[in-house]
Design a protein around this motif. Structure first.
Motif, PDB file in Angstrom:
ATOM      1  N   ILE A 196       3.500  -1.521   3.992  1.00  0.00           N
ATOM      2  CA  ILE A 196       3.057  -0.137   3.817  1.00  0.00           C
ATOM      3  C   ILE A 196       4.242   0.717   3.405  1.00  0.00           C
ATOM      4  O   ILE A 196       5.286   0.705   4.059  1.00  0.00           O
ATOM      5  CB  ILE A 196       2.429   0.389   5.122  1.00  0.00           C
ATOM      6  CG1 ILE A 196       1.138  -0.367   5.413  1.00  0.00           C
ATOM      7  CG2 ILE A 196       2.162   1.888   5.015  1.00  0.00           C
ATOM      8  CD1 ILE A 196       0.528  -0.046   6.761  1.00  0.00           C
ATOM      9  N   VAL A 197       4.079   1.438   2.306  1.00  0.00           N
ATOM     10  CA  VAL A 197       5.104   2.355   1.821  1.00  0.00           C
ATOM     11  C   VAL A 197       4.533   3.770   1.901  1.00  0.00           C
ATOM     12  O   VAL A 197       3.618   4.107   1.149  1.00  0.00           O
ATOM     13  CB  VAL A 197       5.500   2.030   0.360  1.00  0.00           C
ATOM     14  CG1 VAL A 197       6.547   3.019  -0.148  1.00  0.00           C
ATOM     15  CG2 VAL A 197       6.014   0.606   0.255  1.00  0.00           C
ATOM     16  N   PRO A 198       5.025   4.607   2.810  1.00  0.00           N
ATOM     17  CA  PRO A 198       4.523   5.979   2.880  1.00  0.00           C
ATOM     18  C   PRO A 198       4.982   6.796   1.679  1.00  0.00           C
ATOM     19  O   PRO A 198       6.106   6.635   1.201  1.00  0.00           O
ATOM     20  CB  PRO A 198       5.140   6.533   4.174  1.00  0.00           C
ATOM     21  CG  PRO A 198       5.969   5.465   4.754  1.00  0.00           C
ATOM     22  CD  PRO A 198       6.086   4.352   3.779  1.00  0.00           C
ATOM     23  N   THR A 199       4.107   7.654   1.208  1.00  0.00           N
ATOM     24  CA  THR A 199       4.477   8.541   0.103  1.00  0.00           C
ATOM     25  C   THR A 199       3.848   9.907   0.362  1.00  0.00           C
ATOM     26  O   THR A 199       3.204  10.112   1.386  1.00  0.00           O
ATOM     27  CB  THR A 199       4.043   7.950  -1.252  1.00  0.00           C
ATOM     28  OG1 THR A 199       4.651   8.719  -2.296  1.00  0.00           O
ATOM     29  CG2 THR A 199       2.528   7.933  -1.416  1.00  0.00           C
ATOM     30  N   ARG A 200       4.079  10.857  -0.567  1.00  0.00           N
ATOM     31  CA  ARG A 200       3.666  12.248  -0.355  1.00  0.00           C
ATOM     32  C   ARG A 200       4.220  12.723   0.997  1.00  0.00           C
ATOM     33  O   ARG A 200       3.488  13.228   1.849  1.00  0.00           O
ATOM     34  CB  ARG A 200       2.142  12.393  -0.442  1.00  0.00           C
ATOM     35  CG  ARG A 200       1.709  13.773  -0.920  1.00  0.00           C
ATOM     36  CD  ARG A 200       0.248  13.799  -1.281  1.00  0.00           C
ATOM     37  NE  ARG A 200      -0.616  13.743  -0.130  1.00  0.00           N
ATOM     38  CZ  ARG A 200      -0.991  14.789   0.609  1.00  0.00           C
ATOM     39  NH1 ARG A 200      -0.579  16.006   0.295  1.00  0.00           N
ATOM     40  NH2 ARG A 200      -1.778  14.645   1.644  1.00  0.00           N
TER      41      ARG A 200
ATOM     42  N   ALA B 130       0.847  -1.188   0.000  1.00  0.00           N
ATOM     43  CA  ALA B 130       0.000   0.000   0.000  1.00  0.00           C
ATOM     44  C   ALA B 130       0.879   1.232   0.000  1.00  0.00           C
ATOM     45  O   ALA B 130       1.733   1.390   0.877  1.00  0.00           O
ATOM     46  CB  ALA B 130      -0.906  -0.014   1.221  1.00  0.00           C
ATOM     47  N   LEU B 131       0.695   2.075  -1.011  1.00  0.00           N
ATOM     48  CA  LEU B 131       1.331   3.388  -1.032  1.00  0.00           C
ATOM     49  C   LEU B 131       0.372   4.348  -0.354  1.00  0.00           C
ATOM     50  O   LEU B 131      -0.693   4.654  -0.898  1.00  0.00           O
ATOM     51  CB  LEU B 131       1.577   3.846  -2.478  1.00  0.00           C
ATOM     52  CG  LEU B 131       2.598   3.058  -3.285  1.00  0.00           C
ATOM     53  CD1 LEU B 131       2.643   3.574  -4.729  1.00  0.00           C
ATOM     54  CD2 LEU B 131       3.964   3.186  -2.649  1.00  0.00           C
ATOM     55  N   LEU B 132       0.733   4.789   0.845  1.00  0.00           N
ATOM     56  CA  LEU B 132      -0.213   5.555   1.657  1.00  0.00           C
ATOM     57  C   LEU B 132       0.306   6.943   1.973  1.00  0.00           C
ATOM     58  O   LEU B 132       1.517   7.159   2.088  1.00  0.00           O
ATOM     59  CB  LEU B 132      -0.495   4.832   2.976  1.00  0.00           C
ATOM     60  CG  LEU B 132      -1.180   3.475   2.940  1.00  0.00           C
ATOM     61  CD1 LEU B 132      -1.537   3.050   4.357  1.00  0.00           C
ATOM     62  CD2 LEU B 132      -2.416   3.497   2.067  1.00  0.00           C
ATOM     63  N   ASP B 133      -0.632   7.845   2.144  1.00  0.00           N
ATOM     64  CA  ASP B 133      -0.364   9.211   2.587  1.00  0.00           C
ATOM     65  C   ASP B 133       0.581   9.194   3.785  1.00  0.00           C
ATOM     66  O   ASP B 133       0.237   8.683   4.854  1.00  0.00           O
ATOM     67  CB  ASP B 133      -1.710   9.843   2.973  1.00  0.00           C
ATOM     68  CG  ASP B 133      -1.597  11.321   3.287  1.00  0.00           C
ATOM     69  OD1 ASP B 133      -0.506  11.779   3.673  1.00  0.00           O
ATOM     70  OD2 ASP B 133      -2.619  12.011   3.139  1.00  0.00           O
ATOM     71  N   GLY B 134       1.770   9.782   3.607  1.00  0.00           N
ATOM     72  CA  GLY B 134       2.765   9.747   4.666  1.00  0.00           C
ATOM     73  C   GLY B 134       2.295  10.397   5.948  1.00  0.00           C
ATOM     74  O   GLY B 134       2.715   9.998   7.035  1.00  0.00           O
TER      75      GLY B 134
END
Ligand SMILES: [Zn+2]
Length: 268
Positions: A233-237, A208-212
């Motif tokens: 879980i991969v944080p992004t933004r 899951a690329l999720l809102d950091g």
């Protein structure tokens, strides 16, 4: 399914051009990795690529990603279209850089498609694109063997609109499944707040690329609801003043989040 992180920073990038805070200064000094504005690319067959959002940094992001280059002596690029999560400038302004590329499909929620009317009129003068409702019943299939469903996760309209009707589905998350491998990606770079809907969305996902800004809490919530084993879980933004830009951050490690650099690729 191959997934490439084109950019992983929030609006303004990292370092932000107009910010001298300690993390931005560290990035200018090369002590923290610089990051471009958030976007990703996915493919099910390595020939048909789909962008997840179109950031203002799209030109440099495409130039840095050899999988998205046209083959030498031929064309066009293996880009088939864009899935938009919202109508924020940092997610849609890259569309104008892609103008003139024939046959692209752009998927977005109905209010986003309406908000983009002026931009659509502009790019369609170069080459007409197909503008599609992401929330179409039953989801949709992307060339390359990817099946997508869109999920409303927020009602926050962009600030630039003179009238901002309440209650509309302005922000989406996408669940993308590779029919051949069964791999599932959840892409949710903007989340109002983690909650039961998010946990439902994450059920059965591999990554899951999720809102950091939500990741530490999201990680705890996901843990509480026993997500399937193997969900990563991969944080992004990532925000320039948030805790996750430091890749040694203990907070990220505690919740099982995996902070990756721009250009990182994984296979599901
Ligand atoms: Zn800063």
């Amino acid at each position: 399914m191959r997934v490439v992180l084109l950019g992983t920073a929030a609006e303004g990038g990292f370092p932000r051009w107009n910010c001298g805070c300690a993390p931005c200064a560290a990035a200018r000094d090369g002590k923290l990795p610089a990051r471009s504005q958030e976007a990703a690319a996915v493919t099910g067959n390595s020939r048909d690529w789909w962008l997840l959002n179109a950031s203002p940094d799209i030109r440099n992001q495409l130039a840095a990603t050899s999988a998205l280059w046209p083959a030498p002596g031929t064309g066009p690029a293996p880009l088939r279209g864009v899935l938009l999560t919202d109508a924020e400038p940092e997610h849609v302004s890259g569309l104008t850089e892609l103008r003139g590329e024939p046959g692209l499909k752009v998927y977005a929620a109905p209010p986003v498609l309406a908000a983009l009317t002026p931009a659509r009129a502009m790019v369609d003068r170069y080459e007409p694109w197909e503008w599609c409702d992401s929330l179409t019943a039953g989801g949709f299939v992307l060339s390359g063997g990817l099946v997508v469903t869109a999920h409303p996760v927020g009602t926050s309209a962009p600030s630039y609109l003179p009238r901002r009707p309440a209650g509309e589905s302005w922000v989406l998350a996408y669940r993308i499944e590779d029919l051949a491998t069964g791999g599932v990606l959840v892409y949710a770079p903007r989340l109002a707040a983690p909650g039961p809907e998010l946990d439902e969305l994450l059920a059965g996902a591999d990554r899951a690329l999720l809102d950091g800004s939500c990741c530490p809490v999201a990680g705890e919530a996901a843990t509480a609801l026993s997500p399937p084993p193997g969900l990563r879980i991969v944080p992004t933004r990532l925000d320039h003043v948030g805790p996750l830009l430091d890749t040694t951050c203990a907070q990220a490690a505690e919740v099982g989040a995996e902070v990756l650099p721009d250009g990182a690729e994984f296979v599901l």
